[in-house]
Design a protein around this motif. Structure first.
Motif, mmCIF file in Angstrom:
data_model
loop_
_atom_site.group_PDB
_atom_site.id
_atom_site.type_symbol
_atom_site.label_atom_id
_atom_site.label_comp_id
_atom_site.label_asym_id
_atom_site.label_seq_id
_atom_site.Cartn_x
_atom_site.Cartn_y
_atom_site.Cartn_z
ATOM 1 N N ALA A 53 -0.953 3.142 6.499
ATOM 2 C CA ALA A 53 -1.528 2.226 5.512
ATOM 3 C C ALA A 53 -2.613 1.345 6.115
ATOM 4 O O ALA A 53 -3.638 1.074 5.473
ATOM 5 C CB ALA A 53 -0.422 1.365 4.902
ATOM 6 N N ALA A 54 -2.389 0.883 7.342
ATOM 7 C CA ALA A 54 -3.360 -0.016 7.973
ATOM 8 C C ALA A 54 -4.714 0.650 8.158
ATOM 9 O O ALA A 54 -5.743 -0.025 8.228
ATOM 10 C CB ALA A 54 -2.829 -0.490 9.327
ATOM 11 N N THR A 55 -4.719 1.971 8.215
ATOM 12 C CA THR A 55 -5.972 2.718 8.354
ATOM 13 C C THR A 55 -6.553 3.075 6.997
ATOM 14 O O THR A 55 -7.735 2.842 6.725
ATOM 15 C CB THR A 55 -5.744 4.011 9.165
ATOM 16 N N ARG A 56 -5.725 3.635 6.128
ATOM 17 C CA ARG A 56 -6.262 4.142 4.858
ATOM 18 C C ARG A 56 -6.725 3.028 3.926
ATOM 19 O O ARG A 56 -7.642 3.234 3.125
ATOM 20 C CB ARG A 56 -5.230 5.026 4.148
ATOM 21 N N LEU A 57 -6.134 1.834 4.025
ATOM 22 C CA LEU A 57 -6.530 0.749 3.127
ATOM 23 C C LEU A 57 -7.911 0.190 3.458
ATOM 24 O O LEU A 57 -8.472 -0.584 2.679
ATOM 25 C CB LEU A 57 -5.488 -0.373 3.148
ATOM 26 N N ILE A 114 -9.590 4.460 -1.497
ATOM 27 C CA ILE A 114 -8.131 4.379 -1.491
ATOM 28 C C ILE A 114 -7.677 2.967 -1.820
ATOM 29 O O ILE A 114 -6.730 2.757 -2.580
ATOM 30 C CB ILE A 114 -7.570 4.838 -0.126
ATOM 31 N N ASN A 115 -8.348 1.973 -1.253
ATOM 32 C CA ASN A 115 -7.982 0.586 -1.492
ATOM 33 C C ASN A 115 -8.077 0.232 -2.975
ATOM 34 O O ASN A 115 -7.147 -0.347 -3.559
ATOM 35 C CB ASN A 115 -8.872 -0.336 -0.667
ATOM 36 N N GLY A 143 0.808 -1.206 0.000
ATOM 37 C CA GLY A 143 0.000 0.000 0.000
ATOM 38 C C GLY A 143 0.841 1.256 0.000
ATOM 39 O O GLY A 143 0.523 2.234 -0.689
ATOM 40 N N ASP A 144 1.925 1.260 0.762
ATOM 41 C CA ASP A 144 2.825 2.417 0.789
ATOM 42 C C ASP A 144 3.538 2.585 -0.552
ATOM 43 O O ASP A 144 3.767 3.704 -1.014
ATOM 44 C CB ASP A 144 3.850 2.257 1.908
ATOM 45 N N LEU A 160 -0.045 12.302 -0.765
ATOM 46 C CA LEU A 160 -1.100 12.720 0.151
ATOM 47 C C LEU A 160 -1.615 11.529 0.957
ATOM 48 O O LEU A 160 -1.855 11.643 2.173
ATOM 49 C CB LEU A 160 -2.247 13.360 -0.632
ATOM 50 N N GLU A 161 -1.782 10.381 0.311
ATOM 51 C CA GLU A 161 -2.285 9.189 1.000
ATOM 52 C C GLU A 161 -1.316 8.723 2.075
ATOM 53 O O GLU A 161 -1.740 8.205 3.116
ATOM 54 C CB GLU A 161 -2.531 8.074 -0.013
#
Length: 231
Positions: A144-148, A153-154, A131-132, A138-139
């Motif tokens: 990553a554990a939160t935004r995914l 975003i995912n 994910g990173d 910006l993301e």
């Protein structure tokens, strides 16, 4: 609708009529016919513990045959809700919407909160490290554990990854193998589809579903539902 169907099945099961199954087909007029058992040969299992399933499939694509999964994709409200996002990501990153749908169906069964034992997260089951790698600046401000866990975003992250793997490996089958087994594994196999049973099964399932979705691109979805009573 899927939640309502599940409640209907549970109620029928409590009465002793069925064992938590839903069978369905969509007719030429786009009407979905749903029943707690296979009424005739047109019906295919969508939910349940018939042979080939385990009765509690959190990820339908891991266990269901392609035809049953296709029908589920036509009637599941969680799939319909994501349609605008899938179209957006497909256009933004040059990946077929049908491929995104196939990967999500197989990876998470459209469960945006899914987290695997290996730490893969969300709809497309992306690890924080990956994910990173494919995140925008910006993301990256959000862990990553939160935004995914955010569907948008995912899906955009996964679409970027699929587009990149397809460009680098020159074929969707090897790209999907790299997605499943890792790029290092593909490199060790000479940039070809690895001879690993789990990976080959994963690639085959996604490709079968992808091809079937492409064939049905112009097909009409269900506009109406008719329920058959339990026998």
């Amino acid at each position: 609708m899927r939640a309502w169907l599940a409640g209907w099945v549970m109620a029928a099961g409590a009465s002793g009529a069925v064992q938590a199954e839903v069978w369905a087909f969509i007719d030429a007029d786009g009407v979905a016919h749903v029943a707690p058992q296979q009424v005739d040969s047109r019906y295919r299992r969508v939910i349940g513990d018939a042979p080939g399933g385990n009765g509690s499939e959190a990820v339908p694509g891991k266990t269901d045959r392609t035809e049953g999964l296709l029908l589920w994709l036509q009637i599941a409200p969680e799939v319909k809700a994501l349609a605008p996002l899938l179209r957006e990501a497909a256009l933004a990153h040059g990946v077929d919407e049908e491929l995104l749908k196939a990967v999500i169906a197989v990876e998470s069964g459209f469960n945006a909160r899914a987290v695997s034992p290996r730490g893969a997260i969300g709809l497309m089951q992306i690890t924080p490290v990956t994910g990173d790698r494919y995140a925008t600046p910006l993301e990256r401000r959000t862990p990553a554990a939160t935004r995914l866990l955010d569907p948008k975003i995912n899906v955009h992250t996964g679409a970027r990854m699929l587009a990149d793997l397809n460009r680098r490996y020159g074929g969707i089958d090897v790209a999907l193998a790299a997605w499943n087994a890792g790029e290092g594994t593909v490199r060790r196999h000479g940039g070809k589809l690895p001879d690993i049973a789990e990976t080959r099964a994963h690639v085959q399932m996604v490709l079968e579903l992808y091809w079937a979705l492409l064939q049905e691109r112009q097909a009409r979805g269900a506009r109406e539902m008719k329920l058959q009573p339990a026998r």
